[in-house]
Design an enzyme around this catalytic site. Sequence first.
Site, short mmCIF file in Angstrom:
data_model
loop_
_atom_site.label_atom_id
_atom_site.label_comp_id
_atom_site.label_asym_id
_atom_site.label_seq_id
_atom_site.Cartn_x
_atom_site.Cartn_y
_atom_site.Cartn_z
N GLN A 197 -9.93 -10.10 8.45
CA GLN A 197 -10.78 -9.38 9.41
C GLN A 197 -11.99 -8.74 8.73
OE1 GLN A 197 -10.37 -9.63 12.58
NE2 GLN A 197 -8.24 -10.31 12.80
N SER A 217 -9.56 -16.70 7.00
CA SER A 217 -9.30 -17.63 8.10
C SER A 217 -10.60 -17.93 8.85
CB SER A 217 -8.29 -16.98 9.05
OG SER A 217 -8.00 -17.85 10.10
N HIS A 219 -11.01 -19.22 12.05
CA HIS A 219 -11.13 -19.03 13.50
C HIS A 219 -11.38 -17.59 13.92
CE1 HIS A 219 -7.01 -17.48 14.67
NE2 HIS A 219 -6.72 -17.92 13.46
N CYS A 345 5.04 -7.44 21.36
CA CYS A 345 6.08 -7.24 22.36
C CYS A 345 7.45 -7.38 21.70
CB CYS A 345 5.94 -8.26 23.46
SG CYS A 345 6.99 -7.89 24.85
#
Length: 777
Positions: A197, A217, A219, A345
Amino acid sequence: MNNNNLSLIYLDANATTQVLPQAAQAALQAMEHQFGNPSSSHITGLQAKDLMEQTRQKAKQVIGAGNGKLIFTSGATEGIQTAIISALVAARTQLKANNQTGENYYLLYGATEHKAVPESLKHWNHILDINAKVVAIPVDSLGNLDLSFIAQHAAKSLMICTMAVNNETGVFQDLKQLEKTIRQASLSTFWMVDCVQALGKTALNLEHTSIDYAPFSGHKLYAPKGIGFVYIRQNTPFTPFIAGGGQESGLRSGTENLPGMAAFKVIFEQLLQADSSFAPQNTLHQYRQQLADTLQQAFPQIVFNHSFANSVPTTLNFAIKGFSSKEIMDLFDAANIRVSSGSACSSKVTRSFVLDAMGLPAWQSESAIRLSFGPAMTQKQINQACERILFAAKALSQSCMVLDDTNLNDALNHKTPLQGLVQLRSGASCTWIYADAKAKQALIIDPLPELTQRIDTLLQCQQLTVKAILDTHGHADHVSGRTLLGAQHLNDHQCDQLGWPQTPLRLRDNKQQFEYIEVADKWLVKVPTPGHTNDSISLLLCTPLRKHDTLAQNTLFAFCGDTILMNTLGRTNFTNSCSESMYQSIQLLSSLLAPQTLICPSHDYHNEFATHMMAECQRNPLLQQVIQGVVSVDEFVAQKQILDSQLNDNVGSEIICGALQSQCASKLSPITEYNRETLDLALNAAKVKLIDIREPHEYVLQPSMQSCENVPLTRLVQFMQQHQADNKFEWVLVCRSGSRSLAAAQAMQRLGFTHIAHLKGGYALSGTPVKAAVQAA
Ligand code: PLP
């Protein structure tokens, strides 16, 4: 703004990005023209190899790799594996040489690290039989790593894994300070910094650091998925993660992803160019401020979950008091704004482990929303995003979730008066509100304290006068919101400890006398049902009883608190519980209710909304035996004791109020699923009725299919009560993604709706709805 064809606003760049058009073009060019295998020695191969090496050089330049190695990978997860295997294999060799085992050593990782890091550490630690202690480095409330913890443990650590920028909060670490801390304690500990990031958002100069490994990365920065790279410091040990044809000088085999590299090269060029289409840092800061100001205006109760001072300008993580992250996600999705819930989650509880690690209050973690963008963002896009956020927030007034004080008479302000039952939830706990549109009266049952604001807003929005606020029992798991709400909405109300008025009316049913109060044109009857607690009552909402009428005939809804819960009975192992009393209470209730009277409990652990005696008896043998009188009180008490001993006391932050019985294999048939084509056919043949079960604010933002009724999940129980005998049509439930519609269809089928179906994949997979139900401004 016409809400019928809202353009997509993508604010989830930290998850992935759209490929930059120039990069996509370069990938296409590589696929069509520079398609050679870089290992081939003919000209086509040499050209492909040249493209690859050019990309590598540019990548090295961008990250300041100096003499370090740069190996292309499929993405960061592979880069992380490569780094961890390399470090652990070298560490193991070292341990063996010193005749030591890994058990006395640590593998450290930041507590807010992407899951790929701790999971890979644990995996390879086990596979390589090192057995070091894998330990999280704590962070403070700002997300900064605890340097003293690192200083204390670094010398005994085989590897330390940290991240440059966090994916959920954008929080960056002070790498200089971190390096000082690590290296003062140990020069030999391997250090990986996840830079995924950070690329394009902070300057990197890896050559001048002692970082051993850094995965990246494509993408996350406008290159396609499937391309990434890992930086390896000069002379740092390396073990190939993929062996084979010897590509990448034998360090990473497998034919190279040339199209991905061609696209990535364009991104590096943008990063290296002074006048690129990427916005400079100060512009990105202005964008974030504009978004933050807009969010604040749209949601005055907003709280930002990180400090802007130590986070990159492209990420905003926030929570809105009174709203779950799911609710905001649904709202934004309906407004065609894509954001992330910023949380992982786990089972039923949605919360962010990153925010938990930062020690933020539970509600902030449970309500977290992440909004992120990339450096290709433009001022025009930011303006559009801000406009849309305000538009979306305004739609909340449609559901009476906020009060709209603008008094604009537009479509977003056209509220239908509330009639009937509303189910509000917080986690698995339920509050029930009954409203009468004509008399403008409301009744509130089991108000949860965290819903006080929402209930208050609803009452004001619908201009309802509160007739009574009641609890079905003194709750063990929470303080009732009754006092707070009562102070706002009930004047001088003389009542008992559960809110029952001191001067009720009386009726007779089945030779027994009951107290009741009037709520608009209905009666609310109190039935003492001790058991779960000594003070437990059930409240039956019924039409007035004329001569010879019975409660069984007239009751619309039975609020039984924690006496009869879905697939279980309320626990009876509190000090003020009594199983013998519960036995009598169940028998009393079964004599007063019709088999299909809807029972509205205070908890709904399995998304079943409501139940009735008939449905419960089919899956709860104990309940059935009590009702049939084939089990004695003593046997019931014994069985209840066993059941309560199986209670899993806490699920997430909630106390479970009834031992959940194992879900026996469902005897219900699978729910019929439609897709867009089969639904169109059925609609044309007038065979089905569509029910859009999204909340009104979603419905108004993204109007639904032709002749579609809006029955939000909060009103599902009311709908079921009204349509219990209505089996003529097939109801097809529709929502955003198909998950709410499936849950609702299953609940309805269980309660006897035989003609029930849903649209698989919801609107998400069926394209935009065909015809507007409401035209917005
Ligand atoms: N590390 C961080 C910080 C990330 O944000 C991500 C992606 O979400 C990864 C690692 C994994 O990257 P990839 O999808 O390329 O495997």
